[in-house]
Motif scaffolding. Structure first.
Motif: not given
Length: 269
Positions: A9-15, A245-247
């Motif tokens: 989810t978008i929230d997973s990426i943001i997290g 890198h993070i994603i």
């Protein structure tokens, strides 16, 4: 993180981003965080950029991505009208119409322990030591700017060449290179860091790499520290690599790409 591509989810990426750069690290004047959109939706892909513009939104739509991750906040100052009269308003309208979520990590990423300034230090071939201005005594590893050292002493011009290469810039604005000076310690601040020149001097650094330095700062401090102004966009272009890198570390094989259309709005002629 055991999440399948289908369940991201978008929230997973943001997290994942906030794990490295918590919103709590942002400066009081800033507006890092989710700017637009429903973070509970499935993420179809991520477009990375420094600035959100109408063209960036169109690019995300064309790629089939529904999340833009940027460094600079799209919503920094309050909007009193949303009529499409400005590029900012146009980007907001298009993002809402097309269902594009926008997340920005600005000073939260600047102040993160392994954020903008630590990456800049490594790009320059320097060893990162600590923040130039820690946020508070309880978080000595987080703060604005950086202090770094070179394993090999550098001349002023050698440091300038490193900065130009690392930041992909044809020029730098500098104070007069000190003849015969040896540079071993360097202060760094991605973005507008002119206000921290006194802190750079107090840190014991022989040089300071930042952007948006005022004329009178060059005049007032030029005989006390070697100032290298690399330009704002150049100093923060590494943010896209940090996001990438993070994603990709958290979600291998997920669709995440740099914007093809983004260019430095300042041209050197």
């Amino acid at each position: 993180m055991n999440i399948t591509v289908m369940n991201i989810t978008i929230d997973s990426i943001i997290g994942a981003i906030q794990k490295m750069a918590p919103v709590a690290l942002q400066e009081s004047y800033d507006n890092s965080g989710l700017q637009l959109g429903d973070s509970s939706r499935k993420c179809t892909g991520v477009l990375l950029c420094v600035d959100v513009t109408p063209t960036r939104v169109d690019e995300a739509v064309a790629r089939g991505y529904n999340l833009i991750v940027a460094h600079h906040p799209l919503l920094f100052h309050g909007l009193k009208q949303i009529t499409g009269a400005t590029p900012q308003q146009q980007a907001v309208i298009r993002a809402i119409e097309q269902g594009i979520a926008i997340y920005c990590a600005h000073t939260s990423l600047d102040n993160a322990p392994d954020g903008v300034n630590a990456w800049l230090a490594r790009d320059l071939g320097l060893d990162y030591l600590h923040p130039l201005m820690p946020i508070n005594a309880d978080m000595p590893e987080a703060g604005a700017g950086a202090v770094a050292i070179s394993a090999v002493p550098l001349t002023a011009m050698q440091l300038v060449e490193r900065v130009k290469k690392a930041c992909s810039s044809p020029v730098c604005r500098c104070t007069a290179p000190p003849e015969g000076a040896v540079i071993e310690q360097v202060a760094i601040c991605g973005g507008s860091g002119g206000s921290m020149i006194p802190d750079a001097i107090a840190s014991g650094a022989q040089a300071y790499v930042t952007s948006d330095v005022r004329y009178h700062d060059f005049l007032d401090y030029g005989d006390r520290i070697f100032i290298i102004d690399i330009g704002h966009f150049e100093s923060e272009s590494c943010t896209k690599r940090i996001f990438h890198h993070i994603i990709t570390q958290n979600f291998p094989n997920f669709a995440v790409n740099y914007s093809d259309s983004e260019k430095n709005p300042i041209n050197y002629i």
